[in-house]
Design an enzyme around this catalytic site. Structure first.
Site, PDB file in Angstrom:
ATOM      1  N   HIS A  84       0.866  -1.169   0.000  1.00 30.67           N
ATOM      2  CA  HIS A  84       0.000   0.000   0.000  1.00 30.67           C
ATOM      3  C   HIS A  84       0.904   1.219   0.000  1.00 30.67           C
ATOM      4  O   HIS A  84       1.692   1.404   0.930  1.00 30.67           O
ATOM      5  CB  HIS A  84      -0.911   0.001   1.232  1.00 30.67           C
ATOM      6  CG  HIS A  84      -1.848   1.160   1.243  1.00 30.67           C
ATOM      7  ND1 HIS A  84      -3.169   1.051   0.855  1.00 30.67           N
ATOM      8  CD2 HIS A  84      -1.669   2.463   1.560  1.00 30.67           C
ATOM      9  CE1 HIS A  84      -3.752   2.224   0.950  1.00 30.67           C
ATOM     10  NE2 HIS A  84      -2.876   3.096   1.376  1.00 30.67           N
ATOM     11  N   CYS A  85       0.834   2.007  -1.048  1.00 34.70           N
ATOM     12  CA  CYS A  85       1.759   3.133  -1.172  1.00 34.70           C
ATOM     13  C   CYS A  85       1.079   4.423  -0.727  1.00 34.70           C
ATOM     14  O   CYS A  85       0.135   4.878  -1.367  1.00 34.70           O
ATOM     15  CB  CYS A  85       2.209   3.269  -2.629  1.00 34.70           C
ATOM     16  SG  CYS A  85       3.469   4.524  -2.865  1.00 34.70           S
ATOM     17  N   PRO A  86       1.524   5.057   0.372  1.00 34.18           N
ATOM     18  CA  PRO A  86       0.883   6.304   0.792  1.00 34.18           C
ATOM     19  C   PRO A  86       1.148   7.458  -0.169  1.00 34.18           C
ATOM     20  O   PRO A  86       0.326   8.375  -0.265  1.00 34.18           O
ATOM     21  CB  PRO A  86       1.501   6.569   2.167  1.00 34.18           C
ATOM     22  CG  PRO A  86       2.743   5.762   2.226  1.00 34.18           C
ATOM     23  CD  PRO A  86       2.570   4.619   1.292  1.00 34.18           C
TER      24      PRO A  86
END
Lengths: 391, 158
Positions: A189-191
């Site tokens: 999950h890439c912020p």
């Protein structure tokens, strides 16, 4: 005559109309407004443009990423390009422009594309799976964690049961706790992009980081060239750095990958050595990430699998080999980046059937008016079935 | 086509849903979309094994065609990469074209083979490509009028 008999069924008489915001001002509607499936989506996502765009709930850092890229590139085009076009070549803004377009477009596509979310199981499906598990397992109060073992290319793979989505997760699928969805070929999950990276948007993500590495390296190179040329023309490097507005892209090229480094650089004034060092490390972080993902692509691994060491043979006596790899770097790259684009499974813009349960009824693909009329019977039948199941 | 479709509707109108059978995915060859061809016991009395296996095998072939990695998919992928993937917004991908073929095939199978036997196949795309859902209907028998029962028998006679 058959048609008349069939059309006499009035779903409006049977279903209780619920008030939906906003009600149309003039017409007296007895049925509720047909809702799209994104409006009843159970995961933690947000939707825009009537379901065309999907982002994770916390997309707070995405505007920052976009802002940093836009500001850095903007300053590059405003301050450095005019000078370099005159002194070097007019290709500079063209190359910069192409890279900039690639970066922004791939960033937006990574952020707004469904990463490969698996829809949750329908109640019937979940009941069927539960029945199968209960038949094979023991009847203790606390059932053991539910796993199923399968063999893929002579490698034993464990499929875990997802309690939220009520399915056995397919291989390489993982449940993202931030988005509360199972995502196929889950990478991470890439912020920074405000979304999960999975099967459907991994190629966009890879294009984004590779083109961003090229863009930052390009801007860095151009700014160095600009300052060098100015230093040669004028009174030296220090004067050039102090006087030239070209120093701003230095600050911001450093900020593009890293917020903390941005804070440090802002507090540093007119100190070219620190700026260069910070810039150097920032660019290396993006280049490092690109290199890491190139390795993952070449060996057909996901970040999730690499971190857990699923196939590195660390755990277990025997050698674990990645069963998904084609054992050829070129083939792996082609498959991951140029393979067929799978469709979105969550059908955001489809309409929810009138009975209120979006997944209980099989839908016919043509003649949508018939769907509403079918569901009246299906609702009763499904309720009967559900009661008989739980009895 | 329209009259057949109406018969399918009337099947649902005159029959009640008894149970659903789920055909799970077969992951033995990796993550490609493939369904198990094992014949479920609930369908034993309803449909011939060969017909069922033919349907599932044909569906598997369609999915294999959609996910095939070869010259055309590479071309599509490289072209998409070169245009910064904007082409995905304009063009229909090969996968989507095959999915349309699959839904037509399933509808045709339903009308010709499954509905006359009181069964209904749901397109796997509506279940997240996880299962093929087959709904088994029991004929209510007495509730329909004479014309509706004759239409059911005419559809089963096909």
């Amino acid at each position: 005559m058959k048609n008349c008999e069939y059309q006499q069924i009035d779903p409006r008489a049977l279903s209780t109309p619920t008030p939906t915001p906003p009600p149309p001002p003039c017409a007296k509607r007895k049925t509720q407004r047909p809702r799209r499936k994104w409006e009843v989506f159970p995961g933690r996502n947000r939707f825009y443009c009537d379901g065309r765009i999907i982002v994770a709930r916390q997309s707070g850092v995405l505007p920052l990423t976009l802002g940093l890229i836009l500001v850095t590139s903007g300053l590059f085009f405003i301050f450095d390009c005019p000078f370099l076009v005159v002194h070097l070549t007019s290709c500079i803004p063209v190359i910069g422009g192409v890279l900039f377009v690639f970066v922004v477009v791939s960033l937006l596509q990574t952020s707004f594309t469904d990463p490969g979310i698996l829809p949750r199981a329908t109640p019937d499906e979940a009941a069927d799976i539960e029945k199968q598990i209960d038949n094979s397992g023991s009847s203790t109060y606390r059932p053991p964690p539910r796993t199923k073992e399968i063999v893929i290319n002579e490698q034993v793979v464990k499929l875990k049961y997802c309690f939220t989505c009520k399915i056995f997760r397919p291989p390489r699928t993982s449940h993202c706790s931030l988005c509360d969805n199972c995502v196929e070929r889950f990478d991470h999950h890439c912020p920074w992009v405000g979304n999960c990276v999975g099967k459907r948007n991994y190629r966009f993500f890879y294009t984004f980081i590779v083109s961003l590495s090229f863009l930052t390296a390009f801007i860095f190179g151009c700014v160095i060239t600009h300052l060098t040329l100015r230093a040669q023309d004028e009174k030296g490097l220090v004067y050039a750095l102090q006087e030239s507005p070209a120093r701003y892209p230095f600050h911001l090229a450093a900020c593009v990958p890293s917020l903390t480094w941005h804070m440090n650089v802002c507090s540093v004034k007119h100190n070219p050595q620190t700026e260069l060092v910070v810039c150097f490390f920032s660019i290396w972080s993006i280049l490092g990430l690109s290199g890491f993902h190139t390795y993952l692509v070449a060996s057909n691994l996901t970040t999730n699998e690499d971190i857990k060491g699923s196939w590195s043979g660390k755990r277990g006596a025997e050698d674990s080999v990645n069963p998904y790899s084609y054992n050829n770097i070129f083939t792996n790259c082609c498959v991951v980046l140029c393979g067929p684009m799978p469709p979105s499974l969550i059908d955001r813009r489809g309409f929810v059937p009138e009975d209120g349960d979006p997944q209980a009824t099989p839908q016919e693909l043509d003649l949508p008016p018939f769907v509403a009329k079918n569901d009246t019977n299906m609702e009763e039948n499904c309720q009967d079935f559900a009661l008989s199941c739980t009895a | 086509m329209a009259t057949e479709f109406h018969n399918l509707q009337e099947l649902r109108h005159s029959a009640s849903l008894a149970t659903k059978v789920f055909i799970q995915r077969d992951y033995s060859e990796g993550t490609i979309c493939k369904f198990q061809t094992k014949f479920p016991s609930e369908l034993d009395s309803r449909i011939e094994r060969t017909l069922f296996e033919d349907t599932v095998k044909t569906l598997n072939t369609f999915y294999a065609e959609a996910e095939k990695i070869g010259g055309q998919s590479y071309l599509e992928g490289c072209l998409a990469c070169a245009t910064a993937y904007i082409i995905f917004l304009c063009m229909e991908t090969r996968y989507e074209k095959v999915l349309k073929k699959i839904s037509k095939y399933i509808q045709e199978q339903n009308e010709k083979i499954y509905a006359p036997r009181g069964l209904l196949i749901t397109d796997p795309i509506e279940r997240g490509m996880r299962v093929i859902e087959i709904s088994i209907f029991e004929d209510r028998g007495s509730s329909g009028s004479s014309s509706s029962s004759s239409s059911t028998s005419s559809s089963s006679g096909r």
